[in-house]
Scaffold this active site. Sequence first.
Site, PDB file in Angstrom:
ATOM      1  N   CYS A 132       1.148  -1.101  -0.268  1.00  0.00           N
ATOM      2  CA  CYS A 132      -0.161  -0.245  -0.184  1.00  0.00           C
ATOM      3  C   CYS A 132       0.482   1.131   0.391  1.00  0.00           C
ATOM      4  O   CYS A 132       0.134   2.432   0.357  1.00  0.00           O
ATOM      5  CB  CYS A 132      -1.062   0.249   1.340  1.00  0.00           C
ATOM      6  SG  CYS A 132      -2.278  -1.611   1.104  1.00  0.00           S
ATOM      7  N   ASP A 133       2.295   1.199   0.209  1.00  0.00           N
ATOM      8  CA  ASP A 133       2.864   2.367  -0.220  1.00  0.00           C
ATOM      9  C   ASP A 133       3.006   3.029  -1.232  1.00  0.00           C
ATOM     10  O   ASP A 133       3.521   1.967  -2.543  1.00  0.00           O
ATOM     11  CB  ASP A 133       4.137   2.042   0.652  1.00  0.00           C
ATOM     12  CG  ASP A 133       4.968   2.843   1.084  1.00  0.00           C
ATOM     13  OD1 ASP A 133       5.619   4.453  -0.029  1.00  0.00           O
ATOM     14  OD2 ASP A 133       5.749   3.144   1.760  1.00  0.00           O
TER      15      ASP A 133
END
Length: 380
Positions: free
Chosen positions: A328-329
């Site tokens: 999710c980065d």
Amino acid sequence: MTERIQEFLRNRRKNGLDTEPCLVVDLEVVRDNYQSFAKALPDSRVFYAVKANPAPEVLALLASMGSCFDTATVAEIEMALAAGATPDRISFGNTIKKERDIARAFALGIRLFAVDCAAEVEKVARAAPGAKVFCRILYDCAGAEWPLSRKFGCDPEMAVEVLDAAKRLGLEPCGISFHVGSQQRKVKAWDRALAMASQVFRDCAERGINLTMVNMGGGFPTKYLKDVPPVVTYGRSIFRALRKHFGNQIPETIIEPGRGMVGNAGIIESEVVLISKKSDEDEVRWVYLDIGKFGGLAETMDESIRYAIRTRHDGADMTPCVLAGPTCDSADVLYEKNPYPLPVTLEIGDKVLIEGTGAYTSTYSSVAFNGIPPLKTYHI
Ligand code: PLP
């Protein structure tokens, strides 16, 4: 990709075990690489840089072939010992060490330490009395695709002071080290570094310190997209530079290959999770993989390392793609500045093979970000 890796991946798929990305390293390639280094630089001792790939199988193979080991932590020292290396074949090559780690290394029998300032010399003198030390000098790394910063090393003039301090504190100042930058494509990069090292030798001799060793570091490249010169070409150039700067008094030499020893031995297999565009007008496609910067492809940061990627569509028309990892980065994006050409026919669910990934991949994937497990590795 070797036949052995191809067969391994075929079987893995056949048995339904290909649900996660994996790295497969062919130990036969590592064996060939070690032999090439030994042949190209017959008078140098090889200290494999454990950080590149510390898998027990790699370390045990190299130990059995007579390699020595460059280590950066006590954990790496213990791995090299467990693989069968004796302490006299291990250097503690990190210039920044806790004093208690120096003491632990000394207790394990390590007698060769890197330093680059007087404060580190003082630590070594207290925790490893009488040990041998070499001083790392700074080098600008021009020509390297993965240049190293000013984090390690000191100016050559300061190196003389550091080695002098070592002598005064009862240590054995034995030599100089440098690193010309990783993935160094310029065969002649060692020439200027050796000129600097030879000047330190002369300056130290004037103070009655007789140095005997030059540690010429790593930097030997592996093949990514572009071809690289064979290691024998580096060997010839380095030998010429040694003759030029040291005449007929060539000191003992060490090399510390990491990437050049294991890079081309590994392939990562990954899966396409999604292909999309950001708008209808966009030419560039986004290809989301199940591996990214946090799963082992950290060296794509700055886009300095551009891996060769193969798919079952090789030969099809290509279209520019940004690759992205599964976390999710939002930093987990590869090649956004310079999109990567991939086949227009690439589909969700396809496997992609990322070549030249035997070095600096598995160790970067140790954190289970988003619950994604560390990269699975097989050494065959
Ligand atoms: N030696 C030292 C001291 C290093 O810091 C490194 C890499 O960072 C290496 C050797 C290995 O370098 P390479 O992978 O470029 O061969």
